[in-house]
Write a protein that holds these residues in place. Structure first.
Motif, PDB file in Angstrom:
ATOM      1  N   LEU A  80       0.866  -1.167   0.000  1.00  6.51           N
ATOM      2  CA  LEU A  80       0.000   0.000   0.000  1.00  6.51           C
ATOM      3  C   LEU A  80       0.910   1.227   0.000  1.00  6.51           C
ATOM      4  CD1 LEU A  80      -2.990   0.922   0.114  1.00  6.51           C
ATOM      5  CD2 LEU A  80      -2.640   1.277   2.575  1.00  6.51           C
ATOM      6  N   GLN A  81       0.946   1.890  -1.131  1.00  5.95           N
ATOM      7  CA  GLN A  81       1.696   3.136  -1.244  1.00  5.95           C
ATOM      8  C   GLN A  81       0.805   4.281  -0.825  1.00  5.95           C
ATOM      9  OE1 GLN A  81       5.011   3.707  -2.220  1.00  5.95           O
ATOM     10  NE2 GLN A  81       4.570   5.793  -1.563  1.00  5.95           N
ATOM     11  N   MET A  82       1.272   5.052   0.150  1.00  8.23           N
ATOM     12  CA  MET A  82       0.480   6.146   0.697  1.00  8.23           C
ATOM     13  C   MET A  82       1.237   7.454   0.498  1.00  8.23           C
ATOM     14  SD  MET A  82      -0.930   4.358   4.186  1.00  8.23           S
ATOM     15  CE  MET A  82       0.654   4.444   5.007  1.00  8.23           C
ATOM     16  N   ASN A  83       0.646   8.353  -0.248  1.00  4.74           N
ATOM     17  CA  ASN A  83       1.249   9.651  -0.514  1.00  4.74           C
ATOM     18  C   ASN A  83       0.394  10.767   0.061  1.00  4.74           C
ATOM     19  OD1 ASN A  83       3.246   8.334  -2.062  1.00  4.74           O
ATOM     20  ND2 ASN A  83       2.001   8.470  -3.919  1.00  4.74           N
ATOM     21  N   SER A  84       0.997  11.929   0.180  1.00  2.00           N
ATOM     22  CA  SER A  84       0.281  13.117   0.673  1.00  2.00           C
ATOM     23  C   SER A  84      -0.468  12.805   1.965  1.00  2.00           C
ATOM     24  CB  SER A  84      -0.692  13.628  -0.390  1.00  2.00           C
ATOM     25  OG  SER A  84      -0.019  13.927  -1.588  1.00  2.00           O
ATOM     26  N   LEU A  85       0.230  12.201   2.886  1.00  4.88           N
ATOM     27  CA  LEU A  85      -0.407  11.773   4.131  1.00  4.88           C
ATOM     28  C   LEU A  85      -0.887  12.960   4.949  1.00  4.88           C
ATOM     29  CD1 LEU A  85       1.926   8.803   4.925  1.00  4.88           C
ATOM     30  CD2 LEU A  85      -0.562   8.666   4.725  1.00  4.88           C
ATOM     31  N   LYS A  86      -2.002  12.730   5.623  1.00  2.00           N
ATOM     32  CA  LYS A  86      -2.629  13.743   6.450  1.00  2.00           C
ATOM     33  C   LYS A  86      -2.699  13.232   7.888  1.00  2.00           C
ATOM     34  CE  LYS A  86      -5.680  14.822   2.556  1.00  2.00           C
ATOM     35  NZ  LYS A  86      -7.109  14.923   2.113  1.00  2.00           N
ATOM     36  N   PRO A  87      -2.809  14.131   8.854  1.00  2.00           N
ATOM     37  CA  PRO A  87      -2.938  13.672  10.252  1.00  2.00           C
ATOM     38  C   PRO A  87      -4.106  12.701  10.447  1.00  2.00           C
ATOM     39  CG  PRO A  87      -2.418  15.993  10.204  1.00  2.00           C
ATOM     40  CD  PRO A  87      -2.649  15.591   8.772  1.00  2.00           C
ATOM     41  N   GLU A  88      -5.165  12.871   9.687  1.00  3.57           N
ATOM     42  CA  GLU A  88      -6.315  11.981   9.834  1.00  3.57           C
ATOM     43  C   GLU A  88      -6.077  10.591   9.252  1.00  3.57           C
ATOM     44  OE1 GLU A  88      -6.275  15.067   8.511  1.00  3.57           O
ATOM     45  OE2 GLU A  88      -7.640  15.209   6.783  1.00  3.57           O
ATOM     46  N   ASP A  89      -4.956  10.384   8.591  1.00  6.25           N
ATOM     47  CA  ASP A  89      -4.584   9.043   8.119  1.00  6.25           C
ATOM     48  C   ASP A  89      -3.949   8.203   9.223  1.00  6.25           C
ATOM     49  OD1 ASP A  89      -3.563  10.543   5.043  1.00  6.25           O
ATOM     50  OD2 ASP A  89      -5.387   9.372   5.385  1.00  6.25           O
ATOM     51  N   ALA A  90      -3.677   8.798  10.352  1.00  6.03           N
ATOM     52  CA  ALA A  90      -3.070   8.057  11.445  1.00  6.03           C
ATOM     53  C   ALA A  90      -4.004   6.954  11.929  1.00  6.03           C
ATOM     54  CB  ALA A  90      -2.736   9.006  12.591  1.00  6.03           C
ATOM     55  N   ALA A  91      -3.464   5.760  11.991  1.00  5.49           N
ATOM     56  CA  ALA A  91      -4.275   4.596  12.351  1.00  5.49           C
ATOM     57  C   ALA A  91      -3.375   3.372  12.388  1.00  5.49           C
ATOM     58  CB  ALA A  91      -5.394   4.382  11.331  1.00  5.49           C
ATOM     59  N   VAL A  92      -3.943   2.263  12.808  1.00  6.55           N
ATOM     60  CA  VAL A  92      -3.293   0.979  12.620  1.00  6.55           C
ATOM     61  C   VAL A  92      -3.794   0.421  11.290  1.00  6.55           C
ATOM     62  CG1 VAL A  92      -2.956  -1.355  13.492  1.00  6.55           C
ATOM     63  CG2 VAL A  92      -3.126   0.564  15.093  1.00  6.55           C
ATOM     64  N   TYR A  93      -2.862   0.042  10.442  1.00  6.00           N
ATOM     65  CA  TYR A  93      -3.190  -0.443   9.115  1.00  6.00           C
ATOM     66  C   TYR A  93      -3.064  -1.963   9.077  1.00  6.00           C
ATOM     67  CZ  TYR A  93      -3.419   4.233   7.207  1.00  6.00           C
ATOM     68  OH  TYR A  93      -3.795   5.537   6.921  1.00  6.00           O
ATOM     69  N   TYR A  94      -4.071  -2.603   8.502  1.00  7.77           N
ATOM     70  CA  TYR A  94      -4.133  -4.058   8.444  1.00  7.77           C
ATOM     71  C   TYR A  94      -4.222  -4.534   7.006  1.00  7.77           C
ATOM     72  CZ  TYR A  94      -5.505  -3.686  13.368  1.00  7.77           C
ATOM     73  OH  TYR A  94      -5.541  -3.409  14.710  1.00  7.77           O
ATOM     74  N   CYS A  95      -3.505  -5.597   6.717  1.00 10.57           N
ATOM     75  CA  CYS A  95      -3.694  -6.268   5.439  1.00 10.57           C
ATOM     76  C   CYS A  95      -4.508  -7.543   5.685  1.00 10.57           C
ATOM     77  CB  CYS A  95      -2.362  -6.614   4.785  1.00 10.57           C
ATOM     78  SG  CYS A  95      -1.288  -7.677   5.755  1.00 10.57           S
ATOM     79  N   ALA A  96      -5.156  -8.001   4.651  1.00 13.86           N
ATOM     80  CA  ALA A  96      -6.006  -9.173   4.772  1.00 13.86           C
ATOM     81  C   ALA A  96      -6.075  -9.896   3.434  1.00 13.86           C
ATOM     82  CB  ALA A  96      -7.400  -8.774   5.239  1.00 13.86           C
ATOM     83  N   VAL A  97      -6.370 -11.175   3.502  1.00 14.77           N
ATOM     84  CA  VAL A  97      -6.439 -12.021   2.306  1.00 14.77           C
ATOM     85  C   VAL A  97      -7.797 -12.714   2.253  1.00 14.77           C
ATOM     86  CG1 VAL A  97      -5.554 -14.168   1.312  1.00 14.77           C
ATOM     87  CG2 VAL A  97      -3.968 -12.401   2.059  1.00 14.77           C
ATOM     88  N   ARG A  98      -8.346 -12.792   1.060  1.00 11.97           N
ATOM     89  CA  ARG A  98      -9.604 -13.482   0.840  1.00 11.97           C
ATOM     90  C   ARG A  98      -9.329 -14.836   0.188  1.00 11.97           C
ATOM     91  NH1 ARG A  98     -13.530  -9.889  -2.565  1.00 11.97           N
ATOM     92  NH2 ARG A  98     -14.996 -11.430  -1.800  1.00 11.97           N
ATOM     93  N   VAL A  99      -9.726 -15.886   0.866  1.00 19.68           N
ATOM     94  CA  VAL A  99      -9.601 -17.229   0.305  1.00 19.68           C
ATOM     95  C   VAL A  99     -10.920 -17.660  -0.323  1.00 19.68           C
ATOM     96  CG1 VAL A  99      -9.154 -19.647   0.864  1.00 19.68           C
ATOM     97  CG2 VAL A  99      -7.807 -17.838   1.960  1.00 19.68           C
ATOM     98  N   ARG A 100     -12.000 -17.306   0.321  1.00 18.06           N
ATOM     99  CA  ARG A 100     -13.342 -17.652  -0.152  1.00 18.06           C
ATOM    100  C   ARG A 100     -13.977 -16.448  -0.818  1.00 18.06           C
ATOM    101  NH1 ARG A 100     -16.303 -17.465   3.780  1.00 18.06           N
ATOM    102  NH2 ARG A 100     -14.823 -16.478   5.223  1.00 18.06           N
ATOM    103  N   GLY A 101     -14.986 -16.680  -1.581  1.00 13.94           N
ATOM    104  CA  GLY A 101     -15.793 -15.606  -2.132  1.00 13.94           C
ATOM    105  C   GLY A 101     -15.172 -14.958  -3.347  1.00 13.94           C
ATOM    106  N   SER A 102     -16.034 -14.345  -4.133  1.00 13.90           N
ATOM    107  CA  SER A 102     -15.567 -13.734  -5.370  1.00 13.90           C
ATOM    108  C   SER A 102     -16.150 -12.353  -5.594  1.00 13.90           C
ATOM    109  CB  SER A 102     -15.920 -14.637  -6.553  1.00 13.90           C
ATOM    110  OG  SER A 102     -17.321 -14.831  -6.614  1.00 13.90           O
ATOM    111  N   SER A 103     -16.914 -11.839  -4.634  1.00 16.46           N
ATOM    112  CA  SER A 103     -17.494 -10.507  -4.838  1.00 16.46           C
ATOM    113  C   SER A 103     -16.372  -9.478  -4.904  1.00 16.46           C
ATOM    114  CB  SER A 103     -18.453 -10.176  -3.698  1.00 16.46           C
ATOM    115  OG  SER A 103     -17.765 -10.119  -2.471  1.00 16.46           O
TER     116      SER A 103
END
Length: 125
Positions: A80-103
Motif C-alpha cells: 500500500l503506497q500512501m502519498n500526501s499523508l494527512k494527520p487523519e490518516d493516522a491509524a493501525v493499518y491491516y492487510c487481509a487475504v480473501r480465500v473464499r468468495g468472489s465478490s
C-alpha cells in the motif's frame, strides 16, 4: 496463511509511506487481498483491494488519488503506497487475504479470511 505487515512509522504531513504485507503461503498468488485501517475509537475502514493477479484494483473514495495498492506474487507480498499523508490518516493499518468468495472489491471485514497483525502509522502536522 500468515500475514506480516510492516512499513508503518512516523511521518510528517505531506509525506509518504509504503506498507508491505508478506504472506507465508506460496498459494498467496491465488487470492485477492485488501488493506484496512482503524483509528482509535473508530470502526475499521476499508481502503483498497487487489485481485489475485494484480490486474484489478480498487481504492476507496476516501483515499483515492493518494493511496495505491499493488502486489508482487513472486515475493508473496502486497503493498500500500500512501502519498500526501494527512494527520487523519493516522491509524493501525491491516492487510487481509480473501480465500473464499468472489465478490468485488470486498469492502467488508467478514469477506476476508486471514489478517495481518497491523502496523501503526502516525502522521504529524
Amino acid at each position: 496463511v500468515q500475514l506480516q505487515a510492516s512499513g508503518g512509522g512516523l511521518v510528517q504531513a505531506g509525506g509518504s509511506l509504503r506498507l508491505s504485507c508478506a504472506a507465508s503461503a506460496r498459494t498467496f498468488s491465488n487470492y485477492a487481498a485488501g488493506w484496512f485501517r482503524q483509528a482509535p475509537g473508530k470502526e475499521r475502514e476499508f481502503l483498497a483491494a487487489i485481485n489475485w493477479s494484480g490486474g484489478r484494483t480498487y481504492v476507496a473514495d476516501s483515499v483515492k488519488g493518494r493511496f495505491t495498492i499493488s502486489r508482487d506474487n513472486a515475493k508473496n507480498t502486497v503493498y500500500l503506497q500512501m502519498n500526501s499523508l494527512k494527520p487523519e490518516d493516522a491509524a493501525v493499518y491491516y492487510c487481509a487475504v480473501r480465500v473464499r468468495g468472489s465478490s468485488w472489491p470486498g469492502r467488508l471485514e467478514y469477506e476476508y479470511d486471514y489478517w495481518g497483525q497491523g502496523t501503526q502509522v502516525t502522521v504529524s502536522s
